[in-house]
Scaffold this motif. Structure first.
Motif, PDB file in Angstrom:
ATOM      1  N   GLN A 116      39.836  41.086  47.432  1.00  7.52           N
ATOM      2  CA  GLN A 116      39.250  39.779  47.185  1.00  7.52           C
ATOM      3  C   GLN A 116      38.877  39.092  48.485  1.00  7.52           C
ATOM      4  OE1 GLN A 116      41.417  38.024  43.914  1.00  7.52           O
ATOM      5  NE2 GLN A 116      41.136  36.067  44.894  1.00  7.52           N
ATOM      6  N   GLN A 117      39.766  39.216  49.465  1.00  9.65           N
ATOM      7  CA  GLN A 117      39.517  38.520  50.730  1.00  9.65           C
ATOM      8  C   GLN A 117      38.300  39.090  51.435  1.00  9.65           C
ATOM      9  OE1 GLN A 117      43.234  38.689  52.824  1.00  9.65           O
ATOM     10  NE2 GLN A 117      44.240  37.484  51.246  1.00  9.65           N
ATOM     11  N   GLU A 118      38.134  40.388  51.306  1.00 11.36           N
ATOM     12  CA  GLU A 118      37.032  41.002  52.058  1.00 11.36           C
ATOM     13  C   GLU A 118      35.684  40.717  51.431  1.00 11.36           C
ATOM     14  OE1 GLU A 118      40.011  44.560  52.583  1.00 11.36           O
ATOM     15  OE2 GLU A 118      37.990  45.123  51.998  1.00 11.36           O
ATOM     16  N   ALA A 119      35.593  40.706  50.129  1.00 13.96           N
ATOM     17  CA  ALA A 119      34.289  40.627  49.471  1.00 13.96           C
ATOM     18  C   ALA A 119      33.723  39.226  49.585  1.00 13.96           C
ATOM     19  CB  ALA A 119      34.413  41.027  48.024  1.00 13.96           C
ATOM     20  N   LEU A 120      32.521  39.148  50.146  1.00 12.67           N
ATOM     21  CA  LEU A 120      31.863  37.855  50.249  1.00 12.67           C
ATOM     22  C   LEU A 120      30.973  37.628  49.045  1.00 12.67           C
ATOM     23  CD1 LEU A 120      30.854  38.204  53.983  1.00 12.67           C
ATOM     24  CD2 LEU A 120      32.809  36.963  53.042  1.00 12.67           C
ATOM     25  N   ASP A 121      30.504  38.722  48.436  1.00 14.14           N
ATOM     26  CA  ASP A 121      29.528  38.651  47.384  1.00 14.14           C
ATOM     27  C   ASP A 121      30.226  38.899  46.046  1.00 14.14           C
ATOM     28  OD1 ASP A 121      26.360  40.373  46.858  1.00 14.14           O
ATOM     29  OD2 ASP A 121      27.498  38.976  45.620  1.00 14.14           O
ATOM     30  N   CYS A 122      30.215  37.851  45.216  1.00 15.26           N
ATOM     31  CA  CYS A 122      30.933  37.982  43.940  1.00 15.26           C
ATOM     32  C   CYS A 122      30.306  39.024  43.038  1.00 15.26           C
ATOM     33  CB  CYS A 122      30.970  36.628  43.227  1.00 15.26           C
ATOM     34  SG  CYS A 122      32.002  35.427  44.095  1.00 15.26           S
ATOM     35  N   VAL A 123      28.989  39.200  43.166  1.00 16.77           N
ATOM     36  CA  VAL A 123      28.320  40.189  42.326  1.00 16.77           C
ATOM     37  C   VAL A 123      28.758  41.589  42.734  1.00 16.77           C
ATOM     38  CG1 VAL A 123      26.084  41.195  41.727  1.00 16.77           C
ATOM     39  CG2 VAL A 123      26.345  38.719  41.817  1.00 16.77           C
ATOM     40  N   GLU A 124      28.900  41.819  44.018  1.00 16.16           N
ATOM     41  CA  GLU A 124      29.403  43.122  44.476  1.00 16.16           C
ATOM     42  C   GLU A 124      30.868  43.286  44.091  1.00 16.16           C
ATOM     43  OE1 GLU A 124      26.120  44.587  45.212  1.00 16.16           O
ATOM     44  OE2 GLU A 124      27.827  45.804  45.845  1.00 16.16           O
ATOM     45  N   LEU A 125      31.579  42.180  44.172  1.00  9.51           N
ATOM     46  CA  LEU A 125      33.012  42.246  43.880  1.00  9.51           C
ATOM     47  C   LEU A 125      33.266  42.619  42.428  1.00  9.51           C
ATOM     48  CD1 LEU A 125      35.903  41.886  44.907  1.00  9.51           C
ATOM     49  CD2 LEU A 125      35.713  39.454  44.363  1.00  9.51           C
ATOM     50  N   ILE A 126      32.432  42.113  41.511  1.00  9.54           N
ATOM     51  CA  ILE A 126      32.662  42.444  40.101  1.00  9.54           C
ATOM     52  C   ILE A 126      32.502  43.949  39.885  1.00  9.54           C
ATOM     53  CG2 ILE A 126      30.292  42.005  39.286  1.00  9.54           C
ATOM     54  CD1 ILE A 126      33.202  40.990  37.167  1.00  9.54           C
ATOM     55  N   LYS A 127      31.597  44.576  40.614  1.00  4.61           N
ATOM     56  CA  LYS A 127      31.386  46.019  40.457  1.00  4.61           C
ATOM     57  C   LYS A 127      32.648  46.782  40.847  1.00  4.61           C
ATOM     58  CE  LYS A 127      26.519  46.005  41.908  1.00  4.61           C
ATOM     59  NZ  LYS A 127      25.590  46.582  42.885  1.00  4.61           N
ATOM     60  N   SER A 128      33.174  46.461  42.016  1.00  7.71           N
ATOM     61  CA  SER A 128      34.351  47.206  42.467  1.00  7.71           C
ATOM     62  C   SER A 128      35.576  46.824  41.645  1.00  7.71           C
ATOM     63  CB  SER A 128      34.617  46.984  43.958  1.00  7.71           C
ATOM     64  OG  SER A 128      34.807  45.613  44.225  1.00  7.71           O
ATOM     65  N   SER A 129      35.601  45.613  41.153  1.00  5.94           N
ATOM     66  CA  SER A 129      36.748  45.177  40.337  1.00  5.94           C
ATOM     67  C   SER A 129      36.757  45.910  39.000  1.00  5.94           C
ATOM     68  CB  SER A 129      36.693  43.672  40.101  1.00  5.94           C
ATOM     69  OG  SER A 129      36.758  42.970  41.330  1.00  5.94           O
ATOM     70  N   VAL A 130      35.606  46.051  38.399  1.00  4.70           N
ATOM     71  CA  VAL A 130      35.535  46.799  37.143  1.00  4.70           C
ATOM     72  C   VAL A 130      35.952  48.249  37.378  1.00  4.70           C
ATOM     73  CG1 VAL A 130      33.946  47.714  35.387  1.00  4.70           C
ATOM     74  CG2 VAL A 130      33.801  45.317  36.057  1.00  4.70           C
ATOM     75  N   ALA A 131      35.473  48.816  38.474  1.00  6.99           N
ATOM     76  CA  ALA A 131      35.822  50.210  38.784  1.00  6.99           C
ATOM     77  C   ALA A 131      37.308  50.367  39.056  1.00  6.99           C
ATOM     78  CB  ALA A 131      35.009  50.703  39.982  1.00  6.99           C
ATOM     79  N   ALA A 132      37.945  49.274  39.476  1.00  9.92           N
ATOM     80  CA  ALA A 132      39.372  49.344  39.811  1.00  9.92           C
ATOM     81  C   ALA A 132      40.265  49.170  38.597  1.00  9.92           C
ATOM     82  CB  ALA A 132      39.712  48.282  40.857  1.00  9.92           C
ATOM     83  N   LEU A 133      39.683  48.802  37.455  1.00  9.63           N
ATOM     84  CA  LEU A 133      40.501  48.647  36.247  1.00  9.63           C
ATOM     85  C   LEU A 133      41.066  49.997  35.823  1.00  9.63           C
ATOM     86  CD1 LEU A 133      38.227  46.351  34.026  1.00  9.63           C
ATOM     87  CD2 LEU A 133      40.380  45.692  35.101  1.00  9.63           C
ATOM     88  N   PRO A 134      42.226  50.015  35.174  1.00 12.98           N
ATOM     89  CA  PRO A 134      42.686  51.267  34.560  1.00 12.98           C
ATOM     90  C   PRO A 134      41.617  51.753  33.573  1.00 12.98           C
ATOM     91  CG  PRO A 134      44.439  49.636  34.527  1.00 12.98           C
ATOM     92  CD  PRO A 134      43.203  48.927  35.000  1.00 12.98           C
ATOM     93  N   ILE A 135      41.535  53.065  33.452  1.00 14.55           N
ATOM     94  CA  ILE A 135      40.411  53.657  32.729  1.00 14.55           C
ATOM     95  C   ILE A 135      40.241  53.087  31.317  1.00 14.55           C
ATOM     96  CG2 ILE A 135      39.645  55.808  31.640  1.00 14.55           C
ATOM     97  CD1 ILE A 135      40.360  57.273  34.149  1.00 14.55           C
ATOM     98  N   GLU A 136      41.320  52.959  30.583  1.00 22.91           N
ATOM     99  CA  GLU A 136      41.197  52.506  29.190  1.00 22.91           C
ATOM    100  C   GLU A 136      40.696  51.071  29.125  1.00 22.91           C
ATOM    101  OE1 GLU A 136      42.609  56.169  27.450  1.00 22.91           O
ATOM    102  OE2 GLU A 136      41.549  54.440  26.662  1.00 22.91           O
ATOM    103  N   GLN A 137      41.142  50.232  30.062  1.00 21.10           N
ATOM    104  CA  GLN A 137      40.684  48.831  30.076  1.00 21.10           C
ATOM    105  C   GLN A 137      39.224  48.771  30.512  1.00 21.10           C
ATOM    106  OE1 GLN A 137      43.298  46.286  32.373  1.00 21.10           O
ATOM    107  NE2 GLN A 137      45.131  47.197  31.477  1.00 21.10           N
ATOM    108  N   ARG A 138      38.893  49.632  31.463  1.00 20.08           N
ATOM    109  CA  ARG A 138      37.521  49.661  31.954  1.00 20.08           C
ATOM    110  C   ARG A 138      36.572  50.077  30.830  1.00 20.08           C
ATOM    111  NH1 ARG A 138      38.059  52.831  36.653  1.00 20.08           N
ATOM    112  NH2 ARG A 138      37.529  54.731  35.547  1.00 20.08           N
ATOM    113  N   ASP A 139      36.960  51.098  30.074  1.00 20.52           N
ATOM    114  CA  ASP A 139      36.143  51.572  28.960  1.00 20.52           C
ATOM    115  C   ASP A 139      35.875  50.449  27.984  1.00 20.52           C
ATOM    116  OD1 ASP A 139      37.294  55.042  28.520  1.00 20.52           O
ATOM    117  OD2 ASP A 139      35.873  54.111  29.910  1.00 20.52           O
TER     118      ASP A 139
END
Lengths: 278, 181
Positions: free
Chosen positions: B113-136
């Motif tokens: 969170q601290q590193e990401a300046l761009d919230c739109v980019e952050l949502i991408k990596s955050s979704v990818a970081a979800l556990p697989i079943e939650q991400r699905d």
């Protein structure tokens, strides 16, 4: 979490939806879709043609079998006598016609034509040889269809042997010369350094290094190394690793007994493994 | 002929009767969605391409596997299964969907969170970081636009399980995206 925050997350997600598949991919998919329609049409044509050939071949074989006794029974016709104008043997006409299935003459028509005098019968094998040739053509066409479908899928997979390291990422057996590494994927570039190390780049980004340290050859891969068939989940966190310790600002962990991982700011930065996997 | 008003199922049937324009229309409807669904799973770009291609090949070839009812749910089932298989091949741990946050995860997410300046980019990596079943679940809802029941059918679990997974997914995303909310 309140409604407003949830909506904000959804809005951000929708804003992020920019990436598209490439036009190359679009073309590949479309070709596959067209190929499926074409192969379905061809199957029908082949099926009908094959059925016709089978029926005709069977008729000819039957006809020949029936004719044989007639010839032997005919003692009146001397073997040496031949008509002045030697007609094309009926059987050859039939064979010729069978090579172009839609134009095949009816079986009854053929059977009713008179046998040239003095003409000995051809063998059963020769009678059905056009059918064999046709079915070989059939097999060749099917194989070509199959290759068209499979080739696009296989085009990215090189003739490398793959090893799965103990419990995770897929590490191929990579060559250790610059030329051989560059041959894996034409889109990468590389160089050999003065100390003998090899570095491979995708654009300006380094994706692989082969280094020599104290007699040990080590590969290091960065994001983008999938171009060289190194498959890594770059999203994985250090919590999935073991034996982590800090070296400066880098967190070094053991991923598997052969593969180590380097994290910076908790983001997986690179993975390393010895050339000779244990 | 304007194919905008024709259902996915009718287009699919028309394609299998030889109408390539029907395929083009269907492909146009789903190409970006399927691509994003696979990309947001966290696969490498080349893997995403392969999975995308495989997904469409199955749609093209496996007509007999389609029950004729809901093309949207079917194509996302194919995409999801391919994605899961790809993770299994790489032996990526498919986390318990009801995993609690845990200290390590909170630490990782705070750093990110601290590193990401761009919230739109952050949502991408955050979704990818979800556990697989939650991400699905998140992607099937936000990317695919499936209903809760359809998601439950795709994932072969109950509707209440899907509701729980969505709730956990949103809570985790909120934690990862705190500065952006």
């Amino acid at each position: 979490m309140n409604e407003h925050q949830e909506q904000r997350l959804r809005d951000l997600y929708q804003l992020s939806r920019k990436e598209q598949p490439s036009t190359t991919m679009d073309k590949r998919i479309r070709q596959a879709a067209q190929g499926q329609i074409a192969s379905r049409r061809n199957k029908w044509v082949r099926a009908l043609s094959t059925a016709a050939v089978v029926v005709l071949s069977f008729s000819i074989v039957l006809d020949l079998t029936q004719q044989q006794p007639e010839l032997t029974e005919s003692d009146d016709i001397p073997v040496t006598e031949r008509p002045e104008t030697e007609a094309i043997p009926m059987e050859e006409e039939v064979m010729f016609d069978m090579m172009a299935p839609p134009a095949m003459p009816a079986a009854t028509e053929i059977a009713s034509e008179p046998e040239p005098e003095g003409q000995t019968g051809i063998s059963d094998r020769e009678a059905i040889s056009p059918f064999i040739k046709f079915s070989e053509t059939l097999k060749r066409d099917q194989k070509s269809d199959f290759a068209d479908q499979v080739a696009p899928l296989a085009s990215h997979t090189k003739n490398l042997s793959f090893e799965m390291s103990d419990d995770g990422i897929i590490i191929p057996t990579l060559p250790t010369t610059l030329d051989a590494l560059l041959a894996i994927n034409k889109s990468v570039t590389g160089k050999q350094l003065d100390n003998g190390d090899i570095e491979i780049f995708a654009g300006n980004r380094r994706i692989l290094r082969l280094s020599h340290n104290y007699g040990v050859q080590l590969f290091t891969a960065w994001p983008g190394a999938e171009r060289l068939e190194v498959e890594v989940n770059w999203q994985i966190g250090p919590e999935s690793m073991f034996n982590c310790s800090y070296l400066g600002s880098a967190l070094l962990c053991q991923w598997t007994k052969s593969v180590s991982a380097s994290f910076r700011n908790n983001q997986l930065e690179s993975v390393s493994w010895p050339v000779e996997l244990r | 002929m304007n194919k905008d008003n024709i259902s996915d199922e009718e287009l699919y049937l028309a394609y299998h009767h030889g109408d390539m324009t029907a395929f083009d229309a269907l492909y146009g409807r789903y190409r970006q969605n399927i691509h994003l669904f696979l990309l947001r799973q966290g696969h490498a770009e080349s893997t995403t391409e392969d999975l995308f291609h495989d997904c469409w090949l199955r749609v093209i070839k496996n007509k007999q596997a389609f029950d004729g009812k809901n093309f949207r749910a079917w194509i996302y089932t194919i995409a999801r299964n391919l994605s899961t298989d790809a993770f299994r091949k790489a032996n990526i741990r498919i986390a318990d969907p009801l995993d609690d946050y845990g200290e390590a995860n909170a630490h990782v997410s705070a750093q990110r969170q601290q590193e990401a300046l761009d919230c739109v980019e952050l949502i991408k990596s955050s979704v990818a970081a979800l556990p697989i079943e939650q991400r699905d679940v998140f992607l099937l809802k936000e990317e695919a636009g499936l209903s809760l029941q359809q998601i439950a059918d795709v994932m072969a679990v109950g509707r209440e399980t899907i509701k729980s997974r969505i709730r956990y997914a949103m809570q985790r995303l909120k934690q990862l995206m705190e500065d952006c909310l």
